[in-house]
Write a protein that holds these residues in place. Structure first.
Motif, PDB file in Angstrom:
ATOM      1  N   ASN A   1       0.803  -1.299  -0.015  1.00 51.90           N
ATOM      2  CA  ASN A   1       0.071  -0.110   0.147  1.00 51.90           C
ATOM      3  C   ASN A   1       0.816   1.229   0.112  1.00 51.90           C
ATOM      4  OD1 ASN A   1      -1.538   1.821   2.020  1.00 51.90           O
ATOM      5  ND2 ASN A   1      -2.867   1.361   0.524  1.00 51.90           N
ATOM      6  N   ILE A   2       0.331   2.222  -0.744  1.00 45.20           N
ATOM      7  CA  ILE A   2       0.914   3.766  -0.743  1.00 45.20           C
ATOM      8  C   ILE A   2      -0.160   4.480  -0.161  1.00 45.20           C
ATOM      9  CG2 ILE A   2       1.888   5.532  -2.164  1.00 45.20           C
ATOM     10  CD1 ILE A   2       2.986   3.740  -4.240  1.00 45.20           C
ATOM     11  N   PRO A   3       0.155   5.033   1.006  1.00 47.33           N
ATOM     12  CA  PRO A   3      -0.889   5.801   1.576  1.00 47.33           C
ATOM     13  C   PRO A   3      -1.164   7.211   0.997  1.00 47.33           C
ATOM     14  CG  PRO A   3       1.179   5.850   3.078  1.00 47.33           C
ATOM     15  CD  PRO A   3       1.295   4.935   1.892  1.00 47.33           C
ATOM     16  N   ALA A   4      -2.338   7.785   1.295  1.00 46.59           N
ATOM     17  CA  ALA A   4      -2.129   9.490   0.783  1.00 46.59           C
ATOM     18  C   ALA A   4      -1.169  10.220   1.621  1.00 46.59           C
ATOM     19  CB  ALA A   4      -3.597   9.707   0.865  1.00 46.59           C
ATOM     20  N   LEU A  32       1.755   9.754  -5.994  1.00 49.32           N
ATOM     21  CA  LEU A  32       2.374   9.538  -7.534  1.00 49.32           C
ATOM     22  C   LEU A  32       1.237  10.142  -8.331  1.00 49.32           C
ATOM     23  CD1 LEU A  32       3.567   5.890  -7.130  1.00 49.32           C
ATOM     24  CD2 LEU A  32       4.859   8.007  -6.957  1.00 49.32           C
ATOM     25  N   ASP A  33       1.297   9.917  -9.696  1.00 50.21           N
ATOM     26  CA  ASP A  33       0.278  10.677 -10.583  1.00 50.21           C
ATOM     27  C   ASP A  33      -0.951   9.624 -10.737  1.00 50.21           C
ATOM     28  OD1 ASP A  33      -0.126  12.325 -13.311  1.00 50.21           O
ATOM     29  OD2 ASP A  33      -1.000  10.259 -13.658  1.00 50.21           O
ATOM     30  N   LYS A  34      -2.130  10.355 -10.409  1.00 50.60           N
ATOM     31  CA  LYS A  34      -3.168   9.699  -9.766  1.00 50.60           C
ATOM     32  C   LYS A  34      -4.006   9.022 -10.984  1.00 50.60           C
ATOM     33  CE  LYS A  34      -6.500  13.656  -9.776  1.00 50.60           C
ATOM     34  NZ  LYS A  34      -7.325  14.429  -8.917  1.00 50.60           N
ATOM     35  N   ASN A  35      -3.570   9.636 -12.111  1.00 46.01           N
ATOM     36  CA  ASN A  35      -4.435   9.242 -13.560  1.00 46.01           C
ATOM     37  C   ASN A  35      -3.472   8.019 -14.215  1.00 46.01           C
ATOM     38  OD1 ASN A  35      -5.689  12.233 -13.490  1.00 46.01           O
ATOM     39  ND2 ASN A  35      -6.871  10.576 -13.229  1.00 46.01           N
ATOM     40  N   ASP A  92      -9.272   7.555  -2.038  1.00 48.41           N
ATOM     41  CA  ASP A  92      -8.867   8.233  -0.883  1.00 48.41           C
ATOM     42  C   ASP A  92      -7.632   8.611  -0.848  1.00 48.41           C
ATOM     43  OD1 ASP A  92      -7.318   5.898  -0.741  1.00 48.41           O
ATOM     44  OD2 ASP A  92      -8.279   5.312   1.055  1.00 48.41           O
ATOM     45  N   GLY A  93      -6.820   8.658  -2.210  1.00 48.55           N
ATOM     46  CA  GLY A  93      -5.388   9.268  -2.197  1.00 48.55           C
ATOM     47  C   GLY A  93      -4.476   8.105  -2.147  1.00 48.55           C
ATOM     48  N   SER A  94      -4.827   6.959  -1.836  1.00 46.57           N
ATOM     49  CA  SER A  94      -3.872   5.818  -1.697  1.00 46.57           C
ATOM     50  C   SER A  94      -3.862   5.234  -2.826  1.00 46.57           C
ATOM     51  CB  SER A  94      -4.504   4.945  -0.622  1.00 46.57           C
ATOM     52  OG  SER A  94      -5.589   4.131  -1.008  1.00 46.57           O
ATOM     53  N   PHE A  95      -2.785   4.267  -3.082  1.00 48.31           N
ATOM     54  CA  PHE A  95      -2.542   3.431  -4.163  1.00 48.31           C
ATOM     55  C   PHE A  95      -2.491   1.984  -3.550  1.00 48.31           C
ATOM     56  CE2 PHE A  95      -0.881   7.128  -6.019  1.00 48.31           C
ATOM     57  CZ  PHE A  95      -1.276   6.911  -7.361  1.00 48.31           C
ATOM     58  N   THR A  96      -3.283   1.005  -4.353  1.00 50.25           N
ATOM     59  CA  THR A  96      -3.286  -0.486  -4.082  1.00 50.25           C
ATOM     60  C   THR A  96      -1.948  -0.996  -4.605  1.00 50.25           C
ATOM     61  OG1 THR A  96      -5.461  -0.740  -3.590  1.00 50.25           O
ATOM     62  CG2 THR A  96      -4.295  -2.482  -4.199  1.00 50.25           C
ATOM     63  N   CYS A  97      -0.920  -1.542  -4.024  1.00 48.26           N
ATOM     64  CA  CYS A  97       0.158  -1.791  -4.859  1.00 48.26           C
ATOM     65  C   CYS A  97       0.162  -3.488  -4.785  1.00 48.26           C
ATOM     66  CB  CYS A  97       1.508  -1.343  -4.330  1.00 48.26           C
ATOM     67  SG  CYS A  97       1.549   0.209  -4.225  1.00 48.26           S
TER      68      CYS A  97
END
Length: 447
Positions: A193-196, A204-207, A226-231
């Motif tokens: 996980n990359i948190p917001a 990171l770039d959200k798109n 929510d600003g996070s990324f699922t890695c």
């Protein structure tokens, strides 16, 4: 409207929930069974890969008026962001302007789909284990244990939407002339996980669909609302670079510092997540037939589980429902014909997307870091924009069209042969956008 039937769906996942909505809209009584608790009441398990919704999935949702509600929980991604060690970030756009795939949390979407199906009038039975099915009478056998007392639940029809290790399919496998195969990759995956940021923005770039390609292994990251990324880290189970080799905190941190240095500051809980979250396997499952008389049918992963490297497991399952619904409109109450035409239509396409998904692992993990591959994509994109009637790139044909997967596989192989010849042109890196290269592609297409 069909003659109302009493229908059971085994499996309350994405495909089972959407199928329940379609069947309710057609006038049927629908009961959905799942051995697990209601997903809306539990924390998701930490073994998920975010979903990538594309045209086929949206069509299935839009046809029952649910697309806009789901778009509210989706993040558009118009490009890949390729992270290579020691080189600038490289963006590779998916299609034409405005063409996106959409990142959606599997848990968030599944909770939403169950609620939408309940709102339609489907009745859910969670914590209910289906141990067997009497196919001739569409009767489910449920109970606390496989060896204990069972309850018999009689229906007019049963759908198995219970995933790659389907209990309904397990029963069908005991028929004569039932073909079945499963193949596990020696590559597994683990969720990180990359948190917001503190202000809720994305690190990171959200798109973008972020990829760290490292040949035998890779890391991907997909954005959440929510600003996070699922890695997701994909690696072999055993070997030099493998889950087996990352056995302690020091080894893990050194590995990420060497191979994924750009993630050092954005994955603060690397060690905790890595050793807490399970390492999951990847399987391709094929079978046939998918139906029994007019009583039982398999749908989604229960009949065509695939590896996730094209992002089409859900999209293919939703397209199953689209085709089934079209056949329901065409053949009315003739369920035997509906089922027969459904499996004949979908089987070649399920096999094709399975093959495409398997191949795409190499593209994502290795080719995206290769200069020749990036040039190949640039040439294809330019040619497609100039001659849209002559060339639709394979990815666009799979992801941004409704053309059959089997057609995409066949035409993709043809286009690959052409591009292999083009890339062998002397000085292609300097001449890639020249009239000579364009003329060569036109000539090869005519052949």
């Amino acid at each position: 409207m069909q003659t109302p039937l009493k229908i059971a769906i085994v499996g309350s996942g994405l495909v089972g929930s959407l199928l329940a909505i379609y069947l309710k809209r057609a006038g049927h009584t629908v009961h959905v069974y799942d051995r697990s608790p209601d997903i809306r009441t539990i924390k998701f398990s930490g073994r998920s890969i975010n979903l990538a919704m594309s045209h086929r999935g949206w069509r299935a949702l839009d046809e029952v008026g649910l697309g806009d509600q789901i778009r509210e929980i989706a993040m558009p991604m118009d490009k890949r962001a390729i992270h290579t060690v020691g080189q600038p970030l490289n963006y590779l756009y998916y299609g034409k302007d405005g063409e996106n795939i959409y990142s959606i949390s599997r848990g968030v979407l599944n909770r939403k789909m169950v609620s939408l199906a309940e709102a339609e009038g489907a009745e859910f039975f969670f914590n209910t284990r289906v141990w067997d099915v009497t196919m001739a009478t569409a009767t489910l056998h449920t109970g606390e244990t496989e060896q204990g007392t069972w309850d018999d639940r009689k229906y007019d029809m049963v759908f198995g939407a219970d995933g790659a290790f389907s209990r309904v399919r397990h029963r069908m496998q005991r028929q004569n002339m039932f073909n079945y195969s499963q193949e596990f990759l020696n590559t597994g995956y683990k969720e990180l996980n990359i948190p917001a940021n503190p202000d809720g923005s994305h690190k990171l770039d959200k798109n973008s669909f972020h990829i760290w390609p490292r040949r035998d292994f890779m890391l991907i990251a997909m954005p959440n609302l929510d600003g996070s990324f699922t890695c997701t880290l994909f690696m072999p189970f055993e070997g030099e670079h493998s889950f087996e080799a990352l056995k302690d905190k020091e080894t893990l941190e050194a590995f990420f510092a060497k191979y994924f240095p750009s993630t050092t500051d954005v994955i603060p809980n690397l060690v905790e997540d890595f050793f807490k979250n399970p390492t999951s396997s990847l399987v391709t499952m094929k079978c046939y037939p998918w139906t029994y008389e007019d009583k039982v049918a398999l749908i989604g992963d229960a009949c065509h589980a695939i590896v996730p490297f094209y992002g089409h497991g859900m999209n293919a399952g939703f397209e199953d429902i689209t085709i089934l619904n079209q056949l329901m409109g065409q053949y009315g109450d003739d369920w035997k014909t509906i089922f027969e035409e459904y499996q004949k239509s979908r089987k070649p396409n399920a096999d094709a997307i399975a093959e495409l998904s398997y191949r795409n692992f190499m593209e994502m993990s290795s080719d995206t870091a290769d200069a020749s591959f990036l040039l190949r994509k640039k040439i294809e994109k330019r040619f497609s924009e100039k001659y849209p009637d002559k060339w639709l790139p394979l990815y666009s044909r799979v992801t941004f069209s409704f053309r059959p997967y089997s057609e995409a596989l066949a035409l993709g192989d043809h286009q690959k042969a052409i591009m292999d010849e083009v890339m062998a042109t002397e000085g292609i890196f300097e001449r890639w956008d020249s009239p000579e290269v364009e003329a060569k592609m036109l000539e090869l297409l005519q052949k």
